[in-house]
Design an enzyme around this catalytic site. Structure first.
Site, short mmCIF file in Angstrom:
data_model
loop_
_atom_site.label_atom_id
_atom_site.label_comp_id
_atom_site.label_asym_id
_atom_site.label_seq_id
_atom_site.Cartn_x
_atom_site.Cartn_y
_atom_site.Cartn_z
N ASP A 137 -17.11 7.38 -1.63
CA ASP A 137 -15.86 7.25 -0.86
C ASP A 137 -15.56 8.64 -0.31
OD1 ASP A 137 -13.44 6.33 0.16
OD2 ASP A 137 -12.40 6.34 -1.77
N ARG A 162 -13.72 -8.40 1.96
CA ARG A 162 -12.29 -8.16 1.70
C ARG A 162 -11.51 -9.43 2.03
NH1 ARG A 162 -10.06 -3.04 1.74
NH2 ARG A 162 -8.22 -4.18 1.08
N ARG A 176 0.88 -1.18 0.00
CA ARG A 176 0.00 0.00 0.00
C ARG A 176 0.90 1.22 0.00
NH1 ARG A 176 -5.21 1.45 3.64
NH2 ARG A 176 -6.05 0.13 2.00
N HIS A 191 -7.49 0.72 -6.27
CA HIS A 191 -7.70 -0.11 -5.08
C HIS A 191 -8.38 -1.42 -5.53
CE1 HIS A 191 -7.87 -1.23 -1.03
NE2 HIS A 191 -8.69 -0.32 -0.52
N CYS A 203 -16.28 1.77 0.80
CA CYS A 203 -15.10 0.95 1.15
C CYS A 203 -14.69 1.12 2.60
CB CYS A 203 -13.95 1.27 0.22
SG CYS A 203 -13.33 2.96 0.35
N GLN A 243 -10.18 -3.92 -2.99
CA GLN A 243 -11.48 -3.43 -2.52
C GLN A 243 -12.55 -3.66 -3.57
OE1 GLN A 243 -12.33 -1.78 0.61
NE2 GLN A 243 -14.32 -2.39 -0.21
N1 NVA Z 1 -9.87 6.78 -1.35
C1 NVA Z 1 -9.49 6.38 -0.02
C2 NVA Z 1 -9.75 4.92 0.17
C3 NVA Z 1 -9.41 4.40 1.56
C4 NVA Z 1 -9.60 2.93 1.68
C5 NVA Z 1 -8.02 6.71 0.22
O1 NVA Z 1 -7.22 6.50 -0.69
O2 NVA Z 1 -7.70 7.19 1.31
N1 CP Z 2 -11.16 0.03 2.68
C1 CP Z 2 -9.88 -0.05 3.08
O1 CP Z 2 -8.95 -0.31 2.30
O2 CP Z 2 -9.72 0.11 4.41
P1 CP Z 2 -8.34 0.31 5.18
O3 CP Z 2 -7.77 1.64 4.75
O4 CP Z 2 -8.72 0.29 6.63
O5 CP Z 2 -7.40 -0.80 4.84
#
Ligand code: NVA
Ligand code: CP
Length: 308
Positions: free
Chosen positions: A225, A293, A103, A130, A265, A133
């Site tokens: 989101d 997930r 990540r 993502h 998500c 997800q």
């Molecule tokens: N769009 C959000 C998704 C978090 C799971 C981010 O990138 O922070």
């Molecule tokens: N939806 C998601 O990826 O959650 P986290 O940021 O908690 O991993």
């Protein structure tokens, strides 16, 4: 040859459906206490340059349930955080691990990791995508709707990583997709072009609008989101201004088809991108989505790290 999951477009329609079928099977087995140690003796490294609750816990638990092991590697503690090049880190980790979930911010970092490693790389979220997800979202949609045929999916809000992976995943499966984003916050041109091509191939409709009402009209699934993603915290205030009118609430939901789903998500900012009322009304499917997930990622792990 090793296979990676770097972006949704790495997966064909058949491969997505195969992952979803394996995920359903693993979920069934887990619920019925049937052991499935497909990854006995295998280790997944998990590199995190951003915070996480769901991704970290579901990958770690998933590896355990598959009979393997997961290592949490914070970029703060790795030499990568002190400037060791990705090409070296990647070649070293390939000698110890059986797969890496990462990540991070830039998609290029994930792509480079994959380029130099001999083991599968899984994108656990970048600024662009993502995919893990979205596989869980697709699994949840099929659980509730039984098939993808004739469905319309609407995404309301920021044209971010979630919007971009959803465009690719949903159109690959032949769903109609409508995105409503304010000007300046639409998905990247690359995804708008790719969406057009996928829609043509699947004979589906793909639309971008600045009208949330237009996007959700006759929708079967409505997704949103956060308005400020990780790394955009400094823009949070100006984004709240820019996204006024883009909240999913009961008024907006009145334009959708009967029994429409709401997915998020998570984490959610209640009364920003979604009203508390709508969130709680759809909490069952949102938390099923979060649970999925685990199952969807276990299917990805079995496909990429196992012998399936
Ligand atoms: N769009 C959000 C998704 C978090 C799971 C981010 O990138 O922070
Ligand atoms: N939806 C998601 O990826 O959650 P986290 O940021 O908690 O991993």
């Amino acid at each position: 040859m090793k296979k990676d999951l770097l972006k949704m477009e790495n997966l064909s329609k058949e491969e997505i459906l195969d992952i979803l079928n394996i995920a359903d099977q693993l979920k069934y087995e887990h619920k019925h206490g049937i052991e499935h140690h497909h990854l006995k003796g295998k280790t997944l490294g998990m590199i995190f340059q951003k915070a996480s609750t769901r991704t970290r816990v579901s990958f770690e638990v998933g590896m355990y349930q598959l009979g393997g092991n997961a290592l949490f590697l914070s970029s703060k503690d790795l030499q990568i955080g002190r400037g060791e090049p990705v090409c070296d880190t990647s070649r070293v980790l390939s000698r110890y691990l059986d797969g890496i979930m990462i990540r991070t911010f830039e998609q290029k970092e994930v792509d480079d990791l994959a380029k130099y490693s001999d083991i599968p790389i899984i994108n656990g979220l970048t600024d662009d995508e993502h995919p893990c997800q979205v596989l869980a979202d697709l699994m949840t949609i099929r659980e509730y709707k039984k098939s993808f045929d004739g469905l319309k999916l609407a995404f309301i809000g920021d044209g971010n990583n979630m919007a971009q992976s959803l465009i690719v995943g949903a159109l690959t499966l032949g769903m109609d997709v409508s995105i409503a984003s304010p000007s300046g916050y639409t998905p990247d041109d690359y995804y708008l072009e790719l969406g057009k091509k996928l829609a043509e191939k699947s004979n589906a409709k793909f639309a971008l609008t600045d009208s949330p009402v237009e996007a959700v009209t006759s929708a079967d699934i409505v997704i949103t989101d956060v308005w400020a993603s990780m790394g955009q915290e400094a823009e949070a205030k100006e984004r709240i201004e820019a996204f006024k009118g883009y909240q999913i609430n009961e008024d907006l939901m009145s334009y959708t088809n009967p029994n429409s789903l709401v997915l998020h998500c998570l984490p959610a900012h209640r009364d920003e991108e979604i009203s508390t009322e709508t969130f709680e009304k759809h909490a069952e499917e949102i938390f099923d989505e979060a649970e999925n997930r685990l199952h969807a990622q276990k299917a990805v792990l079995v496909k990429l790290l196992g012998n399936k």
